[in-house]
Design a protein around this motif. Sequence first.
Motif, PDB file in Angstrom:
ATOM      1  N   ARG A 195      -6.324 -65.404   1.436  1.00 22.69           N
ATOM      2  CA  ARG A 195      -5.213 -66.202   0.957  1.00 22.69           C
ATOM      3  C   ARG A 195      -5.706 -67.413   0.190  1.00 22.69           C
ATOM      4  O   ARG A 195      -5.132 -67.809  -0.796  1.00 22.69           O
ATOM      5  CB  ARG A 195      -4.373 -66.767   2.084  1.00 22.69           C
ATOM      6  N   VAL A 238       1.333 -66.820   7.990  1.00 17.80           N
ATOM      7  CA  VAL A 238       1.131 -65.433   7.593  1.00 17.80           C
ATOM      8  C   VAL A 238       2.351 -64.565   7.899  1.00 17.80           C
ATOM      9  O   VAL A 238       2.815 -63.808   7.068  1.00 17.80           O
ATOM     10  CB  VAL A 238      -0.131 -64.857   8.285  1.00 17.80           C
ATOM     11  N   PRO A 253       5.711 -60.153   6.254  1.00 18.19           N
ATOM     12  CA  PRO A 253       4.709 -59.713   5.286  1.00 18.19           C
ATOM     13  C   PRO A 253       5.390 -58.810   4.252  1.00 18.19           C
ATOM     14  O   PRO A 253       6.334 -58.107   4.576  1.00 18.19           O
ATOM     15  CB  PRO A 253       3.730 -58.876   6.123  1.00 18.19           C
ATOM     16  N   ILE A 274      -8.273 -62.624   6.621  1.00 16.09           N
ATOM     17  CA  ILE A 274      -6.989 -62.829   5.960  1.00 16.09           C
ATOM     18  C   ILE A 274      -6.902 -64.212   5.345  1.00 16.09           C
ATOM     19  O   ILE A 274      -6.586 -64.387   4.184  1.00 16.09           O
ATOM     20  CB  ILE A 274      -5.828 -62.660   6.956  1.00 16.09           C
TER      21      ILE A 274
END
Lengths: 303, 303
Positions: free
Chosen positions: A91, A141, A49, A87
């Motif tokens: 995205r 991710v 990340p 999340i």
Amino acid sequence: MDDWLAGERRALSRAITAVENENREATAVLRAMQGRLGRAISVGFTGPPGAGKSTLVNAFVREQRERGRTVGVIAVDPSSPISGGAILGDRIRMTGHAGDDGVFVRSLASRGHLGGLSRSAVRVMDCMDAGGRDVIVIETVGAGQSEVEIADVADVKVVVAAPGLGDDVQAIKAGILEIADILVVNKGDHPLAVQTLRHLKTMAGMRPEGTRPAVLKTTALNGEGVAELAAAVDALGRERRHAAPMARARRLLRRAALDLASRRLSAVDSAEVERLARALTTGDATVEKAALDLLRLAMKDDR
Amino acid sequence: MDDWLAGERRALSRAITAVENENREATAVLRAMQGRLGRAISVGFTGPPGAGKSTLVNAFVREQRERGRTVGVIAVDPSSPISGGAILGDRIRMTGHAGDDGVFVRSLASRGHLGGLSRSAVRVMDCMDAGGRDVIVIETVGAGQSEVEIADVADVKVVVAAPGLGDDVQAIKAGILEIADILVVNKGDHPLAVQTLRHLKTMAGMRPEGTRPAVLKTTALNGEGVAELAAAVDALGRERRHAAPMARARRLLRRAALDLASRRLSAVDSAEVERLARALTTGDATVEKAALDLLRLAMKDDR
């Protein structure tokens, strides 16, 4: 039903759901795919990340669209069920290709069963391939073991890192460097980008010849280096795509067999497990011997 | 040879090496352990990089030493062999207990075989337990799937997070929240610490009753909250330590059986794998059926 082979979006969605769930339509979908696989180039993006992976994926997709290619995106979020949904939602909103029919996004969330993700990814990829998508992108991710496994479903593996790796080198974890075909330092305008590029080139150089990843620099925000990345992906992808569907099927098979072994092991009679575990602690059995005995017990009767 | 049971450091080192490698001394070491296991409290620390985990582990170890307890530390670094060594070196230098005989540090590096790490961790923990360490700490570098697996070897699982989780919630990945007995927000003096604490309490509250982790705030740098953390670890650890050695043995056994299944699957004749993979792509076999056939092939002859 065969509309999906012609690229119709809603039909493609339905075909994917069918093979994911192995429902009644699945066999027809799988049969219809025959002879239509191995045309798409597939590429997986992983990395810690903060490396700007999503932005880079967006820039990469835009580059493909400018070249007139259709794209399928598989967005994978193996996060905890508790945090997962939000999340992924973010995205997908971020992709910025929402109005473009040439970009088909499918998201996969784990719902607690990690092994299932790479299985699903294989199936979705096959559908997108047969459904005429020119390029298929898998984005995960994070950069953990499970993400690596999922990215491995793609023909070309891109690992994205941020400048100033130093302390964060731990983010480039077991297996990540090993699977990378292309290492990208994103945020190329950062003062530390050149240094990180050099560092990664050194690391890449330590891999055996023939397995050394290419090392590139991109600045996703202004598009710098993205055309070069696309070219590098193309070169590898074209070379690999024909063999890819069978390779994917082999991986799917192996993964499913391991999942099955895991479930079978959980179902072994607890008294038997206790007996073997005790033999381990007393030194009456080596780990290998006890493990073989347990695995045999797990496979004994065919449930 | 039995000096290690009396806590002699060099002898303990040798005993650990023996069981890790299953060499000729191993059986004697394992036998000598009988009746001496289940005394130590064991605790695993995981969490994303940047949460100040190492500093917290140091403060925790210091707290234990002040209580007059001996400590064993297992430092696990599942990083790529390329980057691995350096990080581990740094952490061990960082421990700041180098001159203290009451702190015994053993590091485990992966050398490419991840499954082996939790196996080794179990063995090392048993040795430290039998060797009279009061508290055993396992610390992993990251927070991926493999780290979770390793931390799971400990009786009490502590997950460390940094304030300002928001965007980084993805760092709290699949399985991490699920295994946590205690969630710690470290860097408790950070402006966002209270907010993150609240956020984690909400997340914890969503878990089924009886599996809800405690949520604590610490500031490792000045020691704030560390005594409370130690007390929480103690309460759970005391309750669990007696059953722990057998639980560890069961986990070791299961892990080894899965590793074995994986190796066996890799050894299946490639023509057979090809045949099953093809059946998958044509829809002639379901994934489950093909996986079972493959697993049976893998277990067919006893190599």
